[in-house]
Design an enzyme around this catalytic site. Structure first.
Site, PDB file in Angstrom:
ATOM      1  N   GLU A 185      10.146  -7.982   8.738  1.00 17.27           N
ATOM      2  CA  GLU A 185       9.379  -7.322   9.796  1.00 17.27           C
ATOM      3  C   GLU A 185      10.228  -6.220  10.413  1.00 17.27           C
ATOM      4  O   GLU A 185      11.444  -6.327  10.475  1.00 17.27           O
ATOM      5  CB  GLU A 185       8.966  -8.335  10.868  1.00 17.27           C
ATOM      6  CG  GLU A 185       8.055  -9.439  10.351  1.00 17.27           C
ATOM      7  CD  GLU A 185       6.736  -8.929   9.785  1.00 17.27           C
ATOM      8  OE1 GLU A 185       6.187  -7.946  10.311  1.00 17.27           O
ATOM      9  OE2 GLU A 185       6.249  -9.519   8.800  1.00 17.27           O
ATOM     10  N   GLY A 186       9.589  -5.154  10.850  1.00 19.71           N
ATOM     11  CA  GLY A 186      10.302  -4.068  11.506  1.00 19.71           C
ATOM     12  C   GLY A 186      10.598  -2.897  10.587  1.00 19.71           C
ATOM     13  O   GLY A 186      11.274  -1.957  10.988  1.00 19.71           O
ATOM     14  N   CYS A 187      10.108  -2.957   9.366  1.00 18.15           N
ATOM     15  CA  CYS A 187      10.301  -1.865   8.416  1.00 18.15           C
ATOM     16  C   CYS A 187       8.986  -1.107   8.257  1.00 18.15           C
ATOM     17  O   CYS A 187       7.924  -1.722   8.191  1.00 18.15           O
ATOM     18  CB  CYS A 187      10.740  -2.404   7.049  1.00 18.15           C
ATOM     19  SG  CYS A 187      12.337  -3.235   7.074  1.00 18.15           S
ATOM     20  N   ALA A 188       9.063   0.206   8.194  1.00 16.87           N
ATOM     21  CA  ALA A 188       7.865   1.011   7.981  1.00 16.87           C
ATOM     22  C   ALA A 188       7.300   0.755   6.587  1.00 16.87           C
ATOM     23  O   ALA A 188       6.089   0.722   6.392  1.00 16.87           O
ATOM     24  CB  ALA A 188       8.180   2.493   8.161  1.00 16.87           C
ATOM     25  N   SER A 189       8.178   0.565   5.621  1.00 11.07           N
ATOM     26  CA  SER A 189       7.772   0.232   4.256  1.00 11.07           C
ATOM     27  C   SER A 189       7.715  -1.282   4.120  1.00 11.07           C
ATOM     28  O   SER A 189       8.222  -2.014   4.953  1.00 11.07           O
ATOM     29  CB  SER A 189       8.796   0.776   3.260  1.00 11.07           C
ATOM     30  OG  SER A 189       8.945   2.156   3.410  1.00 11.07           O
TER      31      SER A 189
END
Length: 135
Positions: free
Chosen positions: A48-52
């Protein structure tokens, strides 16, 4: 405290003259990384917390940390490969001792990644630390 694999990446980055070459190298590292079993690309392994989309599945063998990882973005897949080089084979108890921020700074990544990518990289490092602590 970097692994020999990470030191090799750092030496290559020192040799490359500009960020475009380094960027291409990060992508090549991602392409060279073994594919993660699609069955492991599940909500439980998603970072979680990744744009991808990013997945990390830990493996502990003989007290040493390793992981399978993947992303749907080439540059992020390369960042996963760099983190794999940084953490793979490290004793589980030593994972938290690695100063990932300092080691990654040696590559100059923070200067050239977007804010979203930098946040995602921090999220991946945090996920690795949590997984190692739970092992």
């Amino acid at each position: 405290m970097a692994t020999p694999a990470f030191e090799e990446i750092a030496e290559t980055f020192d040799f490359l003259e500009d960020w475009e070459e380094r960027y291409r190298h990060v992508i090549e590292l991602g392409k060279a990384m073994p594919a993660m079993d699609p069955a492991l690309q599940a909500p439980a392994t998603k970072v979680e917390g990744c744009a991808s989309q990013v997945w990390i599945m830990p493996r502990i063998t003989d007290g040493r940390f390793d992981f399978d990882g993947d992303s749907d973005a080439l540059i992020v897949r390369g960042l996963v490969a760099i983190l794999h080089a940084l953490y793979s084979g490290v004793p589980v108890a030593d994972v938290a001792k690695i100063d990932a921020t300092s080691e990654l700074r040696r590559l100059g990544l923070e200067e050239h990644l977007s804010a979203q990518r930098s946040n995602g990289l921090r999220a991946m490092v945090e996920r690795i630390r949590v997984l190692a602590a739970a092992a």
